[in-house]
Enzyme design. Structure first.
Site, PDB file in Angstrom:
ATOM      1  CD  GLU A 189       9.816 104.590  81.972  1.00  0.00           C
ATOM      2  OE1 GLU A 189       9.936 103.364  82.159  1.00  0.00           O
ATOM      3  OE2 GLU A 189      10.526 105.232  81.162  1.00  0.00           O
ATOM      4  CD  GLU A 202      13.082 100.723  78.882  1.00  0.00           C
ATOM      5  OE1 GLU A 202      13.537 101.734  78.314  1.00  0.00           O
ATOM      6  OE2 GLU A 202      12.321 100.785  79.862  1.00  0.00           O
TER       7      GLU A 202
END
EC number: 5.3.1.22
Length: 264
Positions: free
Chosen positions: A145, A243
């Site tokens: 990521e 998130e």
């Protein structure tokens, strides 16, 4: 294609529970069918029990990390000199993922603390190749990521072009890109075109509004009504990780789901 949302338990329900196991129960009680979790160091058996008790899907687990080291608390995958630690953390995380039937592990990169960036790139690439083999044996995938500097200053994996280059060098179809739209907007903007450019590499999505990382329906830089339709057209059929930092409380903030026309 309907979107499926997973509660990221690094961020959601933290105001009501300190343990991951209890957050799993709270997520289930409030309608979530899936969760994303950190490696449950010290509470593995409790988390396994909570997963079995609730029947929730663990859609993503983060690589185990070293809480005592400032550089390694965000991962070890790219950090030179930590290769042995990385392998032990990878093995531990795969073992846990098997216990909760999770097939996706976020291979956190770690912080760049100076020296030659090429050394980090070499370490990162070598470790990801090792991870690809280990994960394939367990029928799992790993994701990497890109994270923006405002959220995690000094994070090694900090751009989509860098990620694409690393993935090309690793050349393993089970090491893919995690596209967190909160980070993507901070890093590059132009979400639609960036997703088109990197579509073939993406294996997981996460969401939050920009710039304050709250629920997707609050005022911000991204129009999530448009973004969610784009994700549906994208053809992604996995879980979308929520998130975000609740603006008030997790439960009070869940109205965005129905407001934007979706269900958990």
């Amino acid at each position: 294609m309907a979107l499926k949302f997973a509660a990221n338990l690094n961020f959601l329900f933290t105001e009501r529970a300190t343990s991951i196991a209890e957050r799993i129960r709270l997520a289930h009680q409030n309608g979530f069918r899936a969760v994303e979790i950190p490696y449950p160091d010290g509470e593995t058996s409790d988390v396994v029990s909570a997963v079995k008790e609730t029947g929730v899907v663990v859609s993503l687990v983060n690589l185990a990390f070293d809480k005592s080291d400032d550089q390694l608390r965000f991962g070890s995958t790219s950090v030179p000199g930590s290769e042995k630690l990385f392998r032990s953390q990878l093995d531990a995380t795969i073992d846990f993922a098997r216990q909760v039937n999770c097939n996706k592990i976020h291979l956190t990169a770690g912080l760049f603390k100076g020296g030659q960036e090429s050394d980090y790139t070499k370490t990162y690439t070598a470790n990801l190749k090792i991870a690809a083999d280990s994960l394939r044996a367990s029928k799992m995938i790993g994701v990497i990521e890109p994270i923006n500097k405002y959220a995690v200053p000094g994070y090694y994996m900090n751009s989509y072009s860098k990620a694409a280059g690393i993935l090309a060098d690793v050349a393993a179809d089970n090491i893919q890109l995690l596209a967190d739209l909160y980070h993507l907007q901070h890093l590059h903007g132009n979400v639609s075109k960036t997703l088109e450019e990197y579509k073939a590499l993406i294996g997981h999505f996460q969401i939050a509004q920009v710039p304050h990382r709250h629920e997707p329906d609050v005022s911000g830089e991204l129009d999530y009504g448009f973004v969610f339709k784009a994700l549906q057209e994208f053809g992604y059929d996995g879980w979308v990780g929520c998130e975000y930092k609740p603006k008030t409380t997790t439960v009070e903030g869940l109205g965005w789901v129905s407001k934007l026309g979706y269900t958990l």
